[in-house]
Design a protein around this motif. Sequence first.
Motif, short mmCIF file in Angstrom:
data_model
loop_
_atom_site.label_atom_id
_atom_site.label_comp_id
_atom_site.label_asym_id
_atom_site.label_seq_id
_atom_site.Cartn_x
_atom_site.Cartn_y
_atom_site.Cartn_z
N LEU A 1 0.84 -1.19 0.00
CA LEU A 1 0.00 0.00 0.00
C LEU A 1 0.87 1.24 0.00
CD1 LEU A 1 -2.60 1.71 0.50
CD2 LEU A 1 -2.33 1.18 2.94
N PHE A 2 0.62 2.14 -0.97
CA PHE A 2 1.21 3.46 -0.98
C PHE A 2 0.11 4.45 -0.60
CE2 PHE A 2 4.07 1.18 -3.75
CZ PHE A 2 5.31 1.78 -3.58
N LEU A 3 0.27 5.10 0.55
CA LEU A 3 -0.70 6.12 0.91
C LEU A 3 -0.62 7.28 -0.09
CD1 LEU A 3 -0.28 6.21 4.80
CD2 LEU A 3 -2.07 5.07 3.46
N SER A 4 -1.71 8.01 -0.22
CA SER A 4 -1.79 9.09 -1.20
C SER A 4 -0.60 10.04 -1.06
CB SER A 4 -3.10 9.85 -0.99
OG SER A 4 -3.20 10.92 -1.90
N ASN A 5 0.03 10.30 -2.20
CA ASN A 5 1.16 11.23 -2.31
C ASN A 5 2.42 10.75 -1.59
OD1 ASN A 5 -0.36 13.18 -3.80
ND2 ASN A 5 -1.33 13.83 -1.89
N SER A 6 2.48 9.46 -1.26
CA SER A 6 3.67 8.92 -0.60
C SER A 6 4.46 8.06 -1.57
CB SER A 6 3.27 8.08 0.62
OG SER A 6 4.40 7.44 1.18
N THR A 7 5.76 8.03 -1.40
CA THR A 7 6.62 7.16 -2.21
C THR A 7 7.11 5.96 -1.41
OG1 THR A 7 8.56 8.51 -1.66
CG2 THR A 7 7.37 9.05 -3.70
#
Length: 335
Positions: free
Chosen positions: A174-180
Motif C-alpha cells: 500500500l502506498f498512501l496518497s502522495n507517498s513514495t
Amino acid sequence: MREITLFFYNVDLIKIMVMLFGLLAEISLSPYASWNQTGITVVGASNGISGSSISQLNGSNGMSIANNDVLYISDAGNNRVVVVNLNSITNISIIGSGPGSSPNQLNDPIDVFVTNTSLYVIDSNNYRLQKTSLDGSNPSTVLNASILYSTYYLYVDNDDNIYLSDTGNNRVVLFLSNSTNFTVVAGTGGMGTNINPLYLPYGIFVDQNGTIYIADCFNNRIMKWLAGASVGSLAAGDGTSGSSSTQLSYPTQIIVDANEYMYISEYVNSRITRWAPSSSFGVCIAACTGTFGISSTQLNGPFSLAFDSHGSLYVCDTLNNRTQKYQIFQYNSKY
C-alpha cells in the motif's frame, strides 16, 4: 504466467446499484442474477487473432470501467490503453504510444484503474505508475519503483491510496496518497501455502471497509485480509487446482459486490465463477462449457473482469486477444 456447471436463477427483478463515493465503488447485484452465455466481442477479433489496428488487441491484461460506462483496456503488446465507449462500441480511441518512456508513451502496460477523474496505468517496463486525465491528457508519473516490473494489478481507493499486487515478491503493498513509501498489507514476501504467505498474487479488490481480497493465483484460492489484520483468511477455493465447484484454477482477478458475493476470473479453467459469502463452493456464470476456445461461449485465459452500470459482465479474454461482453438478464420470474 504473465503471458462445469451452467447455473441460472429466475429473479423477481434484477437490480444493479452503483454506489458513488467519488469513484465507481462496490456494485450491488441480485444474488439471483444471471448472464447470457453467448459472449459478444466488444473489441479485438472474435477469432482470437492479435493485431495492432485501433479495433484489435495484443496481449491485453487489465481492464476498468469508468462511471460513465467507458471501458479502459491495458493492451500490453501494443504498448497502449484502448478506450471504448460502451454506449457506442464503434467509438474507440487510444491512449499512449510506444514502446517509449516519454510522459505520453507506454512500454508494456499491464493493468489500468479508473477513478471519477483519473486513469492509472502500470507501465511495467518503464518501472513506473502513470496517471492521466480520463482522456489521456496531462500524463504524470505517480510512482517510480522497481517493484512495478513485478506488479500485475492495482487498486485505488476513494482516498487515492494505491494498492499493488507485488506479484514477484508474493505480497500486496500500500502506498498512501502522495507517498513514495509503501507498507506491506498482505503476504510475508516468501511464497507458501499456509494462511499467511501468498504465492504469486494477482488481482486485488478493496471494499469500503478496507478489507482486501486477493487472487492468490498459484495457491488456487482467494484470500481475505481485514483492514489492519496481520493474518488472512480463506474466502474461496480449497487451495488445489481443479474444475469442481469447490476449486479454483489459477484465479487472476476478483470483484466483490456490496453483498460480499465474489466474482472471479480463472485463467486455467477459462471461466468466470461467483461465490456467495462464506460459501465452500462457487457457481459458473460465464464461459461454462468446461473447455477453452474461441467460440462465443468460450474464453481462453481470462485475465480480468469488470461490470458496467447495468450489471453486464466484461472479460479480458487475454489469450484470445479480445474483450467479451456477457449481457445481464433482466426479467420477472414466472413462478
